[in-house]
Design a protein around this motif. Sequence first.
Motif, PDB file in Angstrom:
ATOM      1  N   THR A   1      -9.655  -0.082   3.305  1.00  0.00           N
ATOM      2  CA  THR A   1      -8.829  -1.275   3.455  1.00  0.00           C
ATOM      3  C   THR A   1      -8.751  -2.022   2.137  1.00  0.00           C
ATOM      4  OG1 THR A   1      -8.630  -3.404   4.591  1.00  0.00           O
ATOM      5  CG2 THR A   1     -10.849  -2.557   4.264  1.00  0.00           C
TER       6      THR A   1
ATOM      7  N   LYS B   1      -8.859  -5.240   2.139  1.00  0.00           N
ATOM      8  CA  LYS B   1      -9.528  -6.510   2.431  1.00  0.00           C
ATOM      9  C   LYS B   1     -10.844  -6.611   1.652  1.00  0.00           C
ATOM     10  CE  LYS B   1      -7.584  -6.915   7.057  1.00  0.00           C
ATOM     11  NZ  LYS B   1      -6.732  -5.719   6.995  1.00  0.00           N
TER      12      LYS B   1
ATOM     13  N   ASP C   1      -5.408  -0.720   6.921  1.00  0.00           N
ATOM     14  CA  ASP C   1      -4.423  -1.798   6.976  1.00  0.00           C
ATOM     15  C   ASP C   1      -3.200  -1.424   7.803  1.00  0.00           C
ATOM     16  OD1 ASP C   1      -6.070  -3.369   5.449  1.00  0.00           O
ATOM     17  OD2 ASP C   1      -5.186  -2.706   3.556  1.00  0.00           O
TER      18      ASP C   1
ATOM     19  N   GLN D   1      -1.322  -7.901   0.194  1.00  0.00           N
ATOM     20  CA  GLN D   1      -1.287  -7.152   1.439  1.00  0.00           C
ATOM     21  C   GLN D   1       0.117  -6.578   1.582  1.00  0.00           C
ATOM     22  OE1 GLN D   1      -3.898  -6.817   3.347  1.00  0.00           O
ATOM     23  NE2 GLN D   1      -5.216  -8.230   2.266  1.00  0.00           N
TER      24      GLN D   1
ATOM     25  N   LEU E   1      -4.051  -6.227  10.764  1.00  0.00           N
ATOM     26  CA  LEU E   1      -3.527  -7.118   9.735  1.00  0.00           C
ATOM     27  C   LEU E   1      -4.382  -8.373   9.714  1.00  0.00           C
ATOM     28  CD1 LEU E   1       0.233  -6.801  10.625  1.00  0.00           C
ATOM     29  CD2 LEU E   1      -0.943  -5.668   8.761  1.00  0.00           C
TER      30      LEU E   1
END
Length: 300
Positions: free
Chosen positions: A203, A205, A149, A297, A153
């Motif tokens: 990450t 995500k 990250d 995030q 982004l």
Amino acid sequence: MEHADSAPSLSSRGGSEIESNYLETGLYITSFAATISVAALFAVGLLFITLLIALAFMLQSCQSRSSGVIQLLETSNDYGYCKVFALHAELNALETDEFPKVCKTLAIQYVKEGQYLRDLKLTMSVAESYLSSLAPQNDGLDVVLIDLDDIFLSNPCTRQLHNRLGQHDMNEWAEEAKHLKRMLVLGLYKKLQARGWSLILITRKPEEQRNAVQENLVDAGYGGWSSLIMRSDAEMQMASWEYLSGKRAHLQNQSFRITSVISSQLDALTGPCIGKRNFKLANPIYYRLKDQNNSIQLLR
């Protein structure tokens, strides 16, 4: 008698001429002295005016210097305050609106004036120096964990940052900051890879974005990683630090030796099973944003 009368007469006339000459001479000397006096007064006046002008310039210069010193001290104080507040904000996961406005201004200056780049280069140099002094074993279990990250982004976060800071700020420093970090991390990435380190990317995500993330990595020059760790659906509800530390523990249970963790985010550098020596990258500012999947995030 005539002769006698004439002598005094001549004498009298001679006296008159002498007196006249004396008076004329006296008037001449007085006029010259007056001219000298006027010239002297004019010179003194000119010197005085020149001195006043010089003093005015000196005073203005002193005021400018004093103003500059005061402004420097104020900037230094603001920087120290924002540095402490950034750590406080990251520790407590504060929202963007809780970040002081002066700190956002300093964050822009931090990037535009080049200090952000210098700090990034220094951290990269320290990390490279340490890792180059070690030799990974041939079993491929010595790993460096890199926070993905810090490199990319997600688009939802980028749009939210754009809305919060505006077009000018986004163009002036946010994109520049991301580009600088991406290029420097890539340089370190390739050097570590050439020295035989196993590189694991992690990450926050979700797993469903794996194909897109892999494509972005390859396009940006990040290839040959050992593993790419992403969040499962169950892990999306976990706090970031809990998810990250759990993944590190899992790697350790699989006999991987985590030599180092490289991240700009504090949640990646806390908890159990961290590396022998870890490196925190510099950040211009701290943001806590949520994407469309309600995953947290952390954006700098």
